[in-house]
Motif scaffolding. Structure first.
Motif, short mmCIF file in Angstrom:
data_model
loop_
_atom_site.label_atom_id
_atom_site.label_comp_id
_atom_site.label_asym_id
_atom_site.label_seq_id
_atom_site.Cartn_x
_atom_site.Cartn_y
_atom_site.Cartn_z
N ALA A 214 0.84 -1.20 0.00
CA ALA A 214 0.00 0.00 0.00
C ALA A 214 0.87 1.25 0.00
CB ALA A 214 -0.93 0.01 1.21
N PHE A 215 0.47 2.25 -0.78
CA PHE A 215 1.13 3.55 -0.82
C PHE A 215 0.13 4.59 -0.33
CE2 PHE A 215 3.26 0.93 -3.89
CZ PHE A 215 4.60 1.26 -3.77
N VAL A 216 0.55 5.39 0.66
CA VAL A 216 -0.35 6.37 1.27
C VAL A 216 0.35 7.72 1.37
CG1 VAL A 216 -1.63 6.98 3.35
CG2 VAL A 216 -1.59 4.61 2.58
N ASN A 217 -0.39 8.79 1.06
CA ASN A 217 0.11 10.15 1.22
C ASN A 217 -0.73 10.86 2.27
OD1 ASN A 217 1.57 9.40 -1.02
ND2 ASN A 217 1.24 11.32 -2.13
N ARG A 218 -0.08 11.40 3.31
CA ARG A 218 -0.81 12.21 4.28
C ARG A 218 -0.47 13.67 4.03
NH1 ARG A 218 -0.89 15.14 8.60
NH2 ARG A 218 1.36 15.08 8.94
N LEU A 219 -1.50 14.44 3.66
CA LEU A 219 -1.30 15.84 3.35
C LEU A 219 -1.22 16.66 4.63
CD1 LEU A 219 -3.83 16.07 0.38
CD2 LEU A 219 -1.39 15.50 0.32
N PRO A 220 -0.39 17.71 4.68
CA PRO A 220 -0.22 18.50 5.91
C PRO A 220 -1.53 19.12 6.39
CG PRO A 220 1.53 19.00 4.35
CD PRO A 220 0.53 18.16 3.61
N ALA A 221 -1.69 19.20 7.72
CA ALA A 221 -2.87 19.78 8.33
C ALA A 221 -2.66 21.27 8.61
CB ALA A 221 -3.19 19.04 9.63
N VAL A 222 -3.75 21.96 8.98
CA VAL A 222 -3.69 23.39 9.28
C VAL A 222 -2.63 23.69 10.34
CG1 VAL A 222 -4.99 25.29 10.33
CG2 VAL A 222 -6.08 23.84 8.61
N ASP A 223 -2.60 22.86 11.41
CA ASP A 223 -1.64 23.08 12.50
C ASP A 223 -0.21 23.14 11.97
OD1 ASP A 223 -3.48 21.86 15.05
OD2 ASP A 223 -3.87 21.06 13.07
N GLU A 224 0.12 22.22 11.11
CA GLU A 224 1.51 22.09 10.66
C GLU A 224 1.92 23.21 9.71
OE1 GLU A 224 1.22 17.25 10.87
OE2 GLU A 224 0.55 18.34 9.12
N LEU A 225 0.98 23.68 8.92
CA LEU A 225 1.30 24.71 7.93
C LEU A 225 1.42 26.10 8.55
CD1 LEU A 225 -1.06 23.50 5.09
CD2 LEU A 225 1.43 23.35 5.10
N TYR A 226 0.58 26.40 9.57
CA TYR A 226 0.47 27.78 10.04
C TYR A 226 0.76 27.97 11.53
CZ TYR A 226 -2.04 27.78 5.61
OH TYR A 226 -2.38 27.60 4.29
N ASP A 227 1.24 26.94 12.21
CA ASP A 227 1.56 27.06 13.63
C ASP A 227 2.76 27.99 13.80
OD1 ASP A 227 2.84 26.42 16.23
OD2 ASP A 227 1.26 24.93 16.37
N GLY A 228 2.63 28.93 14.76
CA GLY A 228 3.74 29.83 15.04
C GLY A 228 4.09 29.87 16.50
N PHE A 229 3.81 28.81 17.24
CA PHE A 229 4.05 28.79 18.68
C PHE A 229 5.53 29.02 18.98
CE2 PHE A 229 5.17 26.34 22.54
CZ PHE A 229 4.42 27.07 23.45
N GLY A 230 5.83 29.85 19.99
CA GLY A 230 7.21 30.12 20.40
C GLY A 230 7.98 30.92 19.38
#
Length: 676
Positions: free
Chosen positions: A459-475
């Motif tokens: 099986a080949f699977v692609n997980r596309l980035p979520a909102v958290d990962e693209l726009y998180d600016g913590f710290g």
């Protein structure tokens, strides 16, 4: 209450094939080898080339779960992350899953009645489900389930089904139901529920169910408080179905509504006073509302004279909300940045058809489908660690199941496009991100004899980035618009066995051994570094590999089970991954002592695990016992009493997948159910 052995019958895959001798000797037969639905028809798990475990209604009744984590505790390859709290539930499948990590929560697809649930908020759990409404859970391990259930299922799929009117109504009756009362000592909880089904005619049925939980706190083996749930939790489930000849329309709605007073904000680890120094007051307590909704409308068409049409169109809405306000204890404040309401609203439209293309000497089912969705992530408190945004996606997919002689071939292909964009509250980026995934998979099983089969899958699977990962600016971290999607390549091989009259007349045995290797390219990880370093980056690759053995044996009134789960993993530099669970063995035995009594025991034996930070999580052994009294005749024949004790020896232990710990100490449970 009987949470143990049948829990492990889960593991061993012991749920749905009735054995003749048991059926002859008593009214409550023991069963063996799970059955699940695939292409609209029932199939025995040991006869398909997929890694699947099933927890059915009988198992759940015996478990008498206080949370969905209790249901999944002994499924091989699945471990809980976070805590024992009702509101701190999260899961790890084959080493993929970490509490509070957007990447890992997005990589396990969680479904209720086919509708996806996703929630990610700092230290507050990922899944909120009333277990009294659940009648069945299927766990499909690994990425091989993503074609039908959603892209990005690097860890696997947890598919939950709620009760239907037919589960409550006896044959020949037009209505029926059940009432239940239950108590657990750890976590401290009371349960009262009632469910009623109505079928006034062959073309209409409906269901209404209400469950109320009073939740207190969980304690460790020394009696010290772990997590304070402190909430009143009424839960509602409504269903109605009307049939018009070959057509049907079905409407359902479920809502969990928990109101917590002075509830721990951190439902994964508790207060943790002094964590960041002697003046840290802990994460604080608050008046917290948790609301979870699932609404769906389905139209179906299945003409009896046309085997090429079994179509459904579903419109659904799901939403998970956390509303956090300061509690009444000024000594335990919650940080202002963690207050407010955060929610995920998801609209989805899905159309699917399964065609029966079977011919002489073979069976073939082909499923075609398409779906479109929009997820709205919002927050009333502007926070760089919880960015608001939209995710819009559309997908088409095809799934084929072919049985021809001794060969079974399953294959699928899914294509999905996704657009992610931040809302105006996100200060660090306004960039829209477009991405797409193509996910092919194939699995083959060959029956060597009537008893033995070998299988393999790719099986080949692609997980596309979520909102958290693209726009998180913590710290002060920078946005991560250049993130590449995670690409998983999973290979499995295995062997299965199923036979009757193995050692003596009337006995039966089942076994399934699966070995897997999951190679993940461009794995997404958090940097915890300030700008200009992005908050999330891709690492070159990571590897997860291991195996699972499920086995069960039944003879007469006795049933025995064993399950082994082993997993290991590292990144491209050979560093051990932090998400690995304990390697473990689960042993079980249950005895149908009479028509009225069933008793059993289960032992979970776990190997210690070295963590990447140099710490060691020690091995442990936890033992449970249970008994079920369900009179087969007489005035109390519709009553069932479940008794059980979890962690009989009050063992102090911390699973490798918990962020901190420890796990709860001894728990005594009782529930009484009356059917009418």
């Amino acid at each position: 209450m009987a949470p143990y052995i049948h829990r492990l019958t889960i593991l061993l895959g012991t749920t749905c094939m009735t054995l003749p001798v048991a059926a002859q000797e008593m009214d409550n037969p023991i069963t063996l080898d799970p059955i699940f639905l695939s292409a609209g028809i029932e199939k025995v798990a040991s006869s398909v080339p997929q890694s699947v475990s099933v927890v059915d209604q009988g198992d759940i009744d015996d478990i008498a779960p206080e949370s969905i984590g209790d249901v999944l505790e002994t499924v091989p390859g699945v471990a809980g992350v976070g805590s024992s709290s009702f509101f701190g539930q999260g899961f790890n499948i084959r080493g993929f899953g970490s509490a509070g990590s957007a990447a890992h929560e997005a990589g396990i697809v969680q479904l209720i009645d086919g509708e996806e649930k996703y929630f990610e908020s700092y230290r507050q759990g990922a899944l909120f489900v009333e277990p009294d409404f659940i009648k069945r859970v299927e766990v499909l391990r690994g990425p091989g389930a993503s074609t039908l259930y959603g892209s990005g299922a690097l860890g696997g799929v947890i598919a939950m089904e709620t009760i239907d009117p037919g589960d409550l109504i006896r044959d020949g009756q037009t209505s029926g139901g059940r009432v239940k009362l239950g108590y657990a000592s750890n976590p401290d909880a009371l349960l009262g529920s009632i469910a009623w089904g109505w079928r006034p005619s062959d073309d209409f049925e409906a269901l209404a169910a209400l469950a109320y939980r009073k939740l207190g706190e969980s304690r460790d083996a020394d009696g010290d408080t772990l997590v304070r749930a402190n909430s009143d939790t009424p839960n509602l489930l409504l269903k109605a179905r009307r049939t018009f000849g070959d057509h049907h329309v079905e409407l359902s709605y479920q809502q969990l509504e928990a109101t917590g007073d002075d509830q721990d904000f951190n439902q994964i680890e508790g207060a943790q006073v002094g964590l960041f120094g002697p003046f840290f007051p802990g994460w604080g307590v608050g008046d917290i509302t948790t609301r979870d909704q699932v609404a769906r409308l389905e139209w179906g068409w299945n003409p009896a004279e046309n085997r090429y049409v079994d179509a459904t169109v579903t419109l659904s809405y799901t939403n998970t909300i956390k509303d956090v306000r300061q509690g009444s204890d000024p000594a335990e404040p919650i940080s202002d940045t963690l207050l407010g309401r955060r929610d995920y609203a998801l609209w989805k439209l899905k159309a699917q058809n399964t065609a029966d293309l079977s011919g002489a000497g073979y069976s073939h089912f082909l499923t075609l489908g398409a779906e479109t969705l929009e997820q709205d992530r919002s927050s009333t408190t502007i926070s760089s660690s919880h960015p608001e945004g939209y995710t819009r996606a559309s997908a088409v997919y095809a799934w084929s199941e072919l049985d021809w002689g001794r060969v079974t071939v399953n294959g699928g292909l899914r294509y999905e496009r996704q657009r992610t964009e931040p809302k105006g509250s996100v200060a660090i980026s306004d960039e829209r991100i477009d991405a797409e995934s193509v996910e092919p998979q194939m699995a083959v099983m060959y029956r060597l004899t009537d008893d033995w089969s070998v299988f393999g899958s790719l099986a080949f699977v692609n997980r596309l980035p979520a909102v958290d990962e693209l726009y998180d600016g913590f710290g002060g971290g920078a946005p991560s618009p250049d993130l590449r999607d995670e690409q998983g390549k999973n290979i499995e091989i295995g062997i299965s066995y199923r036979a009757d009259d193995v050692f003596r007349a009337g006995d039966a045995a089942a076994m399934k051994l699966t070995l897997f290797r999951n190679h993940i390219d461009d794995m997404i990880v958090r940097t915890n570094e300030p700008a200009p370093t992005p908050s999330y980056i891709n690492i070159d690759r990571a590897y997860l590999r291991g195996g699972e053995l499920e086995a069960s044996y039944q003879t007469g009134a006795w049933q025995f089970g064993a399950a082994v789960s082993v997993v290991d993993g590292e990144d491209q530099d050979g560093a051990v991954l932090n998400t690995l669970p304990n390697d473990r063995v689960v042993l079980s035995a249950q005895w149908q002592a009479s028509d009225d009594w069933k008793i059993g025991t289960r032992s979970l034996l776990a190997k210690g695990r070295d963590k990447p930070d140099g710490t060691h999580r020690g091995g442990f052994g936890v033992h449970d016992i249970f008994a079920v009294w369900s009179p087969a005749r007489g005035a109390l024949q519709d009553v069932q009493v479940n008794l059980g004790i979890d962690n009989v020896t009050n063992r102090d232990y911390t699973p490798a997948t918990y962020l901190t710990g420890p796990a709860p100490g001894r728990n005594a449970k009782i529930s009484v159910t009356r059917r009418f």
